[in-house]
Design a protein around this motif. Sequence first.
Motif, short mmCIF file in Angstrom:
data_model
loop_
_atom_site.label_atom_id
_atom_site.label_comp_id
_atom_site.label_asym_id
_atom_site.label_seq_id
_atom_site.Cartn_x
_atom_site.Cartn_y
_atom_site.Cartn_z
N HIS A 334 0.55 -1.10 -0.46
CA HIS A 334 0.27 0.18 -0.10
C HIS A 334 0.87 1.57 0.08
O HIS A 334 0.04 2.65 -0.98
CB HIS A 334 -0.63 -0.28 1.68
N LEU A 335 1.98 1.02 0.39
CA LEU A 335 3.20 1.96 0.24
C LEU A 335 3.35 2.72 -1.20
O LEU A 335 3.32 3.81 -1.23
CB LEU A 335 4.17 2.40 1.48
N ARG A 336 3.85 1.50 -1.55
CA ARG A 336 3.86 1.63 -3.67
C ARG A 336 3.37 1.77 -4.26
O ARG A 336 2.50 2.38 -5.12
CB ARG A 336 4.83 -0.22 -3.53
N ASN A 337 1.93 0.69 -4.15
CA ASN A 337 0.90 0.77 -4.83
C ASN A 337 -0.37 2.17 -4.42
O ASN A 337 -1.08 2.30 -5.52
CB ASN A 337 0.52 -0.29 -5.37
N GLY A 338 -0.29 2.27 -3.02
CA GLY A 338 -1.48 3.24 -2.88
C GLY A 338 -0.96 4.38 -2.65
O GLY A 338 -1.16 5.55 -3.20
N GLN A 339 0.55 5.06 -2.02
CA GLN A 339 0.71 6.31 -1.55
C GLN A 339 2.54 6.33 -2.85
O GLN A 339 2.16 8.17 -3.27
CB GLN A 339 1.76 5.96 -0.60
N LYS A 340 2.37 5.16 -3.66
CA LYS A 340 3.21 6.09 -4.51
C LYS A 340 4.80 6.06 -3.93
O LYS A 340 5.73 6.83 -4.84
CB LYS A 340 3.07 6.68 -5.86
N VAL A 341 4.72 5.14 -3.66
CA VAL A 341 6.45 5.38 -2.25
C VAL A 341 7.13 4.49 -2.80
O VAL A 341 7.17 4.01 -2.40
CB VAL A 341 5.85 6.11 -1.63
N SER A 342 8.40 4.12 -3.05
CA SER A 342 9.42 3.12 -3.69
C SER A 342 10.33 3.81 -3.10
O SER A 342 11.26 3.01 -2.94
CB SER A 342 9.10 2.36 -4.60
N GLU A 343 10.94 4.89 -4.07
CA GLU A 343 12.76 5.18 -4.23
C GLU A 343 12.98 5.62 -2.84
O GLU A 343 14.23 5.36 -2.75
CB GLU A 343 11.88 5.99 -5.60
N GLN A 344 11.90 6.58 -1.99
CA GLN A 344 12.31 6.70 -1.31
C GLN A 344 13.36 6.60 0.09
O GLN A 344 14.36 5.68 0.71
CB GLN A 344 11.41 8.10 -0.49
N PRO A 345 12.18 4.99 0.65
CA PRO A 345 13.24 4.13 1.48
C PRO A 345 14.35 3.16 1.06
O PRO A 345 15.40 3.56 1.57
CB PRO A 345 11.73 2.68 0.92
N ARG A 346 14.08 3.02 -0.59
CA ARG A 346 15.80 2.40 -1.10
C ARG A 346 16.98 3.05 -1.29
O ARG A 346 17.93 3.36 -0.59
CB ARG A 346 15.61 2.14 -2.15
N GLN A 347 16.88 5.10 -1.21
CA GLN A 347 17.44 5.89 -0.76
C GLN A 347 17.68 6.05 0.54
O GLN A 347 19.03 6.14 0.49
CB GLN A 347 16.56 6.93 -0.89
N LEU A 348 16.81 5.91 1.59
CA LEU A 348 17.58 6.12 2.77
C LEU A 348 18.74 4.80 3.04
O LEU A 348 19.37 5.51 3.52
CB LEU A 348 16.07 6.52 3.83
N LEU A 349 18.03 3.58 2.98
CA LEU A 349 19.11 3.10 2.88
C LEU A 349 20.37 2.69 2.19
O LEU A 349 21.41 2.28 2.93
CB LEU A 349 18.33 1.48 2.34
N ARG A 350 20.14 3.11 0.84
CA ARG A 350 21.36 3.34 0.21
C ARG A 350 22.91 3.94 1.30
O ARG A 350 23.69 3.89 1.07
CB ARG A 350 21.60 3.63 -0.85
N ALA A 351 21.86 5.57 1.45
CA ALA A 351 22.74 6.30 2.63
C ALA A 351 23.09 5.97 3.49
O ALA A 351 24.11 6.52 4.65
CB ALA A 351 21.56 7.23 2.88
N ILE A 352 23.15 4.25 4.06
CA ILE A 352 23.98 4.37 5.34
C ILE A 352 25.30 3.51 5.29
O ILE A 352 25.36 2.15 4.47
CB ILE A 352 22.82 3.56 6.11
N GLU A 353 26.79 4.13 5.83
CA GLU A 353 27.70 3.87 5.69
C GLU A 353 27.37 2.43 6.13
O GLU A 353 26.97 2.19 7.75
CB GLU A 353 28.44 4.90 6.40
#
Length: 442
Positions: A334-353
């Motif tokens: 529902h975050l991806r298909n309902g709110q159209k949010v998919s890249e932001q969580p991945r962006q945050l995870l990739r930012a963690i050293e």
Amino acid sequence: MQTRERKKIQQNFVAKMDYDELMNCTRCGFCLPSCPTYKETNQDEKHSPRGRIAIMKGVVDGLIEPDDEVKRSIDLCLGCRACETACPSGVNFGQLLEQARHAIYEVNNQSATEKVARTQVLNRFFMDQKEMVSAVNLLGIYQRTGIGKFAHSFGLMSMLPDTMATMEKVLPKAPTKRQMQNRPRYYEPIGKKTKKVAFFGGCLMDTLFLKTNESTTKLLQYAGCEIVVPEGQGCCGALHGHSGEVDQSKVLAKRNIEAFEKAGVDYIITNAGGCGAFLVDYGHLLRDEPEWKARAEAFSAKIQDITSILVDLDFHKQKLSLPRQIVTYQDSCHLRNGQKVSEQPRQLLRAIEGVEFVEMVGADSCCGSAGIYNLVESDMSMQILDKKMTHVKATDAKTIVTTNPGCLLQMKLGIEREGLSDKMDGVHIVDLLVEAYERANR
């Protein structure tokens, strides 16, 4: 199903279904590869979005009798809304599904399991936050005392269905009643103020997952947000709406709108994908009530997922670090298909050293949780989960990250079923981000 029940259900379909929306489906079939139940039933068309829409339209037109097979088709749908993302015509399948379930369940044609789940789970605990607090408090007593050990040592858990017995092992440690009742209602920003936001605490999130809600407010403070947590809010109504209990979901929606109207904030922040998607749809839910429609739309316009606001406020550019590990991410449907949010969580995870982010095959497909689906449709839920865990294991991840409590419990259930609890863990993204921020900035 008796003839009288079938007639009443058919009348309900005519009265409740959005016929124009049914006609928007062009039967192109782009939705088929995205549908978990279509794939898991060996491409049975009646368990696909296109097939279900054809069935709904057939019932409205009087060409199909709403028998047990029709009910089965509607019941087996996860409501993941992946078909909406795939649909070139923009059919709002989630809304059609809720209308169909409302038409069926208003006649009360339910199994014993469904009746218990609806009466005790939906219409008691989720309608009254005090009831939810009491229930979670009892769980905490069970966990902290010898009752749990007694239940296991005498084999009482073996009397439960396998899914429920395993779920008991993966539930988080419940907070005390005092902790749940003494939640702060206001938080100062840390550093320069960026936004004033309200936080939607939810029902399960503000009780069983209280630690995750506390992590959420910490992150917002670290991002410079002034936070208010309005009193009077409660369950979003998603479980009721998805299960055809529309009247109850409207009661909850109005309660939440009233609670937030005087907050005077830039955004209303959520941290549960399923809740957020339903909150965004309050305008549709209350579309036939003129005195509420505009208020609902104003409320929904302010809804933003925690990962979205963090990226908007450049939180991913702050210092974040964790011990070296592989991390993968399971989308909340529902975050991806309902709110159209998919890249932001991945962006945050990739930012963690220290984190190597590995994309999972099928991360955008449902895990099988779907509200109370894993309780009332356990066989199909576990079939989907077992396939999901095959993809999880292929990533070699130490941590599976999710953005929804149901998904989190389902992934923890999968880890337990696979015997991987000593090698892998499931976490909500905000708990991981708080750990990463505080480790890098201590």
